[in-house]
Design a protein around this motif. Structure first.
Motif, PDB file in Angstrom:
ATOM      1  N   ALA A   1       0.888  -1.328   0.031  1.00 21.46           N
ATOM      2  CA  ALA A   1      -0.026   0.062  -0.135  1.00 21.46           C
ATOM      3  C   ALA A   1       0.671   1.271   0.016  1.00 21.46           C
ATOM      4  CB  ALA A   1      -0.997   0.139   1.403  1.00 21.46           C
ATOM      5  N   GLY A   2       2.155   1.257   0.687  1.00 20.99           N
ATOM      6  CA  GLY A   2       2.786   2.426   0.862  1.00 20.99           C
ATOM      7  C   GLY A   2       3.491   2.652  -0.453  1.00 20.99           C
ATOM      8  N   ILE A   3       3.823   1.775  -1.370  1.00 24.53           N
ATOM      9  CA  ILE A   3       4.182   1.844  -2.385  1.00 24.53           C
ATOM     10  C   ILE A   3       3.531   2.362  -3.641  1.00 24.53           C
ATOM     11  CG2 ILE A   3       5.626   0.915  -4.305  1.00 24.53           C
ATOM     12  CD1 ILE A   3       7.298  -0.802  -2.599  1.00 24.53           C
ATOM     13  N   ILE A   4       2.268   1.570  -3.356  1.00 28.42           N
ATOM     14  CA  ILE A   4       1.167   1.942  -4.374  1.00 28.42           C
ATOM     15  C   ILE A   4       0.738   3.391  -4.265  1.00 28.42           C
ATOM     16  CG2 ILE A   4      -1.474   1.557  -4.743  1.00 28.42           C
ATOM     17  CD1 ILE A   4       0.403  -0.812  -5.866  1.00 28.42           C
ATOM     18  N   GLY A   5       0.543   3.960  -2.856  1.00 32.73           N
ATOM     19  CA  GLY A   5       0.544   5.576  -2.652  1.00 32.73           C
ATOM     20  C   GLY A   5       1.260   6.293  -3.493  1.00 32.73           C
ATOM     21  N   ALA A   6       2.521   5.951  -3.305  1.00 28.91           N
ATOM     22  CA  ALA A   6       3.571   6.773  -3.846  1.00 28.91           C
ATOM     23  C   ALA A   6       3.520   6.662  -5.398  1.00 28.91           C
ATOM     24  CB  ALA A   6       5.118   6.332  -3.680  1.00 28.91           C
ATOM     25  N   GLN A   7       3.195   5.713  -6.263  1.00 32.06           N
ATOM     26  CA  GLN A   7       3.233   5.394  -7.410  1.00 32.06           C
ATOM     27  C   GLN A   7       1.910   5.963  -8.255  1.00 32.06           C
ATOM     28  OE1 GLN A   7       5.152   3.872  -9.855  1.00 32.06           O
ATOM     29  NE2 GLN A   7       6.867   3.545  -8.156  1.00 32.06           N
ATOM     30  N   PHE A   8       0.606   5.927  -7.569  1.00 36.22           N
ATOM     31  CA  PHE A   8      -0.511   6.299  -7.913  1.00 36.22           C
ATOM     32  C   PHE A   8      -0.933   7.379  -7.416  1.00 36.22           C
ATOM     33  CE2 PHE A   8      -0.063   1.872  -9.148  1.00 36.22           C
ATOM     34  CZ  PHE A   8      -0.144   1.811 -10.754  1.00 36.22           C
ATOM     35  N   PHE A   9      -0.646   8.202  -6.186  1.00 39.03           N
ATOM     36  CA  PHE A   9      -1.152   9.129  -5.712  1.00 39.03           C
ATOM     37  C   PHE A   9       0.049  10.117  -5.389  1.00 39.03           C
ATOM     38  CE2 PHE A   9      -3.914   5.542  -4.599  1.00 39.03           C
ATOM     39  CZ  PHE A   9      -5.186   6.232  -5.166  1.00 39.03           C
ATOM     40  N   SER A  10       0.906  10.221  -6.435  1.00 40.89           N
ATOM     41  CA  SER A  10       2.225  10.874  -6.146  1.00 40.89           C
ATOM     42  C   SER A  10       2.004  12.341  -6.125  1.00 40.89           C
ATOM     43  CB  SER A  10       3.089  10.617  -7.161  1.00 40.89           C
ATOM     44  OG  SER A  10       2.574  10.962  -8.520  1.00 40.89           O
ATOM     45  N   ASP A  11       0.699  13.122  -6.620  1.00 47.53           N
ATOM     46  CA  ASP A  11       0.410  14.240  -6.480  1.00 47.53           C
ATOM     47  C   ASP A  11       0.130  15.067  -5.141  1.00 47.53           C
ATOM     48  OD1 ASP A  11       1.041  14.452  -9.198  1.00 47.53           O
ATOM     49  OD2 ASP A  11      -1.230  14.487  -9.764  1.00 47.53           O
ATOM     50  N   TYR A  12       0.108  14.184  -4.070  1.00 46.20           N
ATOM     51  CA  TYR A  12      -0.335  14.415  -2.888  1.00 46.20           C
ATOM     52  C   TYR A  12       0.650  14.356  -1.650  1.00 46.20           C
ATOM     53  CZ  TYR A  12      -4.744  14.126  -5.300  1.00 46.20           C
ATOM     54  OH  TYR A  12      -5.818  14.359  -6.054  1.00 46.20           O
ATOM     55  N   PRO A  13       0.680  14.746  -0.553  1.00 45.53           N
ATOM     56  CA  PRO A  13       1.718  14.614   0.477  1.00 45.53           C
ATOM     57  C   PRO A  13       1.607  13.184   1.006  1.00 45.53           C
ATOM     58  CG  PRO A  13       0.196  16.654   0.845  1.00 45.53           C
ATOM     59  CD  PRO A  13      -0.156  16.044  -0.286  1.00 45.53           C
ATOM     60  N   PRO A  14       2.897  12.699   1.632  1.00 46.63           N
ATOM     61  CA  PRO A  14       2.873  11.390   2.135  1.00 46.63           C
ATOM     62  C   PRO A  14       1.568  10.793   2.920  1.00 46.63           C
ATOM     63  CG  PRO A  14       4.747  12.387   2.090  1.00 46.63           C
ATOM     64  CD  PRO A  14       3.948  13.265   1.818  1.00 46.63           C
ATOM     65  N   ALA A  15       1.472  11.798   3.860  1.00 48.30           N
ATOM     66  CA  ALA A  15       0.124  11.004   4.693  1.00 48.30           C
ATOM     67  C   ALA A  15      -1.241  11.090   3.981  1.00 48.30           C
ATOM     68  CB  ALA A  15      -0.118  11.998   5.756  1.00 48.30           C
ATOM     69  N   THR A  16      -1.419  11.886   2.988  1.00 55.19           N
ATOM     70  CA  THR A  16      -2.540  11.815   1.954  1.00 55.19           C
ATOM     71  C   THR A  16      -2.475  10.652   0.996  1.00 55.19           C
ATOM     72  OG1 THR A  16      -2.588  14.173   2.066  1.00 55.19           O
ATOM     73  CG2 THR A  16      -4.229  13.140   0.561  1.00 55.19           C
ATOM     74  N   ARG A  17      -1.483  10.450   0.630  1.00 54.76           N
ATOM     75  CA  ARG A  17      -1.185   9.231  -0.341  1.00 54.76           C
ATOM     76  C   ARG A  17      -1.573   7.905   0.463  1.00 54.76           C
ATOM     77  NH1 ARG A  17       5.136  10.127  -1.872  1.00 54.76           N
ATOM     78  NH2 ARG A  17       5.005  12.063  -3.003  1.00 54.76           N
ATOM     79  N   ASP A  18      -1.066   8.018   1.707  1.00 50.49           N
ATOM     80  CA  ASP A  18      -1.433   6.662   2.563  1.00 50.49           C
ATOM     81  C   ASP A  18      -2.882   6.442   2.869  1.00 50.49           C
ATOM     82  OD1 ASP A  18       1.133   6.163   2.807  1.00 50.49           O
ATOM     83  OD2 ASP A  18       1.653   6.991   4.679  1.00 50.49           O
ATOM     84  N   ILE A  19      -3.460   7.630   2.928  1.00 52.00           N
ATOM     85  CA  ILE A  19      -4.991   7.689   3.018  1.00 52.00           C
ATOM     86  C   ILE A  19      -5.642   7.218   1.963  1.00 52.00           C
ATOM     87  CG2 ILE A  19      -7.230   8.942   3.493  1.00 52.00           C
ATOM     88  CD1 ILE A  19      -5.501  10.789   5.452  1.00 52.00           C
ATOM     89  N   PHE A  20      -5.417   7.694   0.694  1.00 51.89           N
ATOM     90  CA  PHE A  20      -5.852   7.316  -0.621  1.00 51.89           C
ATOM     91  C   PHE A  20      -5.629   5.893  -1.025  1.00 51.89           C
ATOM     92  CE2 PHE A  20      -5.938  11.755  -2.272  1.00 51.89           C
ATOM     93  CZ  PHE A  20      -7.363  12.046  -1.621  1.00 51.89           C
TER      94      PHE A  20
END
Length: 326
Positions: free
Chosen positions: A43-62
């Protein structure tokens, strides 16, 4: 494989056909859970790959919300594919659900990230998660039903407990593949492109699953009902339109499966996410810790499944929820 029929004279142990039914159903479901949990484990890597326009905490939530999307549609998958299973049988429903799951997972491994195709990346990703949730909703319940319909009297808990191990084994398998890939590629390359490998490997598991499932016969209970013309013409109406039946469904959802789901996903999936994203434990160590935990705990599915045949399901469920809450 010879056609399996129900018989009043049952041997004390499992027959060869029953062992094959459990193996085939369980293996296919393990591979389905492998596909489903790959996303959660990464999930952490997925967040960085597909929700990269947002801050790290927001990526994790998404990333977690996208994971949750699969769960939102699982009940609908159970209803839809349960209905299909009541019409055409368990075997062919198995094949449909496993193809949907396997192909969706494979496509995630090929999907360009947000930097490449923009907003389309997370939209396609969530769509694939929804398909996975639908497939798993039909697969897991269908497998449990299929095995239960082969189980001899007094051993239904023990026989179906093998299906319950599949969720743990699927997560365990996904962690092993991730650990192996991390070791081969290194953390930097794994975060960049190596995370795709476990998703792409799923196509091999899909091929094995389809081959095994094609060798299954229809369950004897369903086949007998079909031959005698006793299958339900409107199973959804019978299940939900009559209060006496709908009440049982509601009690099962809220009283049985809700507590189990909270314990399972908090104790195993979210524990992994918490270790990596909140406590900042490195991915290799976090995966290794959860993998050992799963390995130590899996056998107890069979222990308590067999125990439920002797003392009943309710005491086991209540004790498990109480221990989990404590």
């Amino acid at each position: 494989m010879s056609t399996m029929t129900a018989s009043s004279a049952r041997p004390a142990g499992m027959t060869k056909d029953e062992r094959f039914v459990i193996l085939a159903s369980s293996l296919g479901t393990v591979f389905e859970w492998y596909d489903f949990y790959l996303y959660g484990s990464l999930a952490g890597i997925i967040g960085a790959q597909f929700f990269s326009d947002y801050p790290p905490a927001t990526r994790d939530i998404f990333a977690l919300l996208a994971f949750a999307a699969g769960f939102l549609v699982r009940p609908f998958g159970a209803i839809v594919f349960g209905r299909v299973g009541d019409i055409v049988g368990r075997k062919y429903t198995f094949l449909v659900t496993i193809l949907i799951m396997g192909l969706s997972t494979f496509i995630v491994g090929l999907l360009p990230n947000a930097k490449t195709i923009g907003i389309a990346a997370p939209i396609i990703l969530i769509s694939l998660r929804l398909l996975q949730g639908l497939a798993l909703g039909g697969e897991y319940g269908g497998a449990a039903t299929y095995v239960a319909e082969h189980a001899p009297p007094g051993k239904r808990g023990y026989y179906t407990s093998f299906i319950q191990t599949t969720a743990t084994l699927g997560l365990f398998l996904s962690l092993l593949v991730i650990l192996f890939t991390r070791t081969i590629t290194g953390e930097k390359d794994f975060a960049d492109w190596g995370w795709r490998i476990p998703f792409l490997v799923s196509v091999l598991l899909l091929g094995i699953s389809v081959w095994i499932r094609l060798r299954l016969n229809e369950s004897p209970v369903f086949q007998r009902m079909k031959d005698e013309g006793k299958t339900s013409k409107a199973p959804l109406t019978e299940a939900f339109a009559t209060w006496s039946n709908a009440k049982i469904v509601i009690l099962a959802l809220l009283g049985l499966t809700m507590g189990q789901a909270v314990i399972w996903y908090t104790g195993q999936f979210y524990a992994l996410f918490f270790l990596q994203s909140i406590l900042k434990v490195d991915g290799y160590t976090a995966n290794l810790l959860i993998a050992w935990s799963l390995l130590l705990g899996t056998g107890f599915f069979l222990v308590f499944g067999a125990l439920s045949d002797k003392i009943g399901r309710k005491p086991i469920i209540l004790a498990g929820c109480l221990i989990g809450a404590l």
